[in-house]
Design a protein around this motif. Sequence first.
Motif, PDB file in Angstrom:
ATOM      1  N   THR A 175       0.382  -1.061  -0.176  1.00 15.92           N
ATOM      2  CA  THR A 175      -0.136   0.086  -0.037  1.00 15.92           C
ATOM      3  C   THR A 175       0.960   0.883   0.160  1.00 15.92           C
ATOM      4  O   THR A 175       0.763   2.051  -0.655  1.00 15.92           O
ATOM      5  CB  THR A 175      -0.579   0.072   1.009  1.00 15.92           C
ATOM      6  N   LEU A 176       2.147   1.163   0.684  1.00 15.73           N
ATOM      7  CA  LEU A 176       2.969   2.466   0.795  1.00 15.73           C
ATOM      8  C   LEU A 176       3.810   2.515  -0.260  1.00 15.73           C
ATOM      9  O   LEU A 176       4.094   3.867  -1.408  1.00 15.73           O
ATOM     10  CB  LEU A 176       3.323   2.384   2.780  1.00 15.73           C
ATOM     11  N   SER A 177       4.133   1.715  -0.705  1.00 17.47           N
ATOM     12  CA  SER A 177       5.526   1.409  -1.526  1.00 17.47           C
ATOM     13  C   SER A 177       4.483   1.771  -3.591  1.00 17.47           C
ATOM     14  O   SER A 177       4.938   2.295  -4.606  1.00 17.47           O
ATOM     15  CB  SER A 177       5.988   0.879  -1.883  1.00 17.47           C
ATOM     16  N   LYS A 178       3.440   1.050  -3.773  1.00 20.12           N
ATOM     17  CA  LYS A 178       2.396   0.803  -4.920  1.00 20.12           C
ATOM     18  C   LYS A 178       1.507   1.224  -5.133  1.00 20.12           C
ATOM     19  O   LYS A 178       1.306   1.858  -6.363  1.00 20.12           O
ATOM     20  CB  LYS A 178       2.587  -0.753  -4.945  1.00 20.12           C
ATOM     21  N   ASP A 179       0.750   1.515  -3.909  1.00 23.04           N
ATOM     22  CA  ASP A 179      -0.597   2.046  -4.799  1.00 23.04           C
ATOM     23  C   ASP A 179      -0.723   3.867  -5.343  1.00 23.04           C
ATOM     24  O   ASP A 179      -0.127   4.165  -5.070  1.00 23.04           O
ATOM     25  CB  ASP A 179      -1.760   2.197  -2.747  1.00 23.04           C
TER      26      ASP A 179
END
Length: 179
Positions: free
Chosen positions: A82-86
């Motif tokens: 969630t933090l790195s790709k969303d």
Amino acid sequence: MSQPRTTPSGNDLADVTRDEADAYRHGEDRPLEGYVLVMAVFAAFVAGAAGLAAATGRRLPNGIGPWDLLLITAGTHKLSRTLSKDAVTSPLRVPFARYSSTGGPAEVMEDVRTASGVRHAIGELITCPFCLDMWIATGFAFGYVFAPRVTRLVAATFTALAGADFLQLLYAKGQQAAE
């Protein structure tokens, strides 16, 4: 007759360190100084949290049961993605990354900005779910020391999201097979 061995001066040590770093990089853009800072921040976080736990009399859990391990594992996976790709969390990464293309479902691919070694290192950390896993899992571990009930709720929420993602992908695969 051999020369007596001397301890390198500060400048000599800096030169040796720089030469070793350059040899390691082999011409590639590897922000080693930035990595050292990121590792120092992580170590300071761990030391600070451990010190706070000791100062407040917190005790380590007697063990982590299989259910809690599953929650931490799946929760770490989902929160790091969630933090790195969303796409929705991309504003958090803007100072350290630049949009490149779409990735997996609801994900983006980003290139790390290289304006400085620190910016580059932070960019690599926050655009890489594998890199973020260590930070998130450590946060969950300390969460079990300081606030186990809240930590279980947060980990369970992200575990449910990870499960829902896999069900969405399975559903899409089923739709494709039916067509």
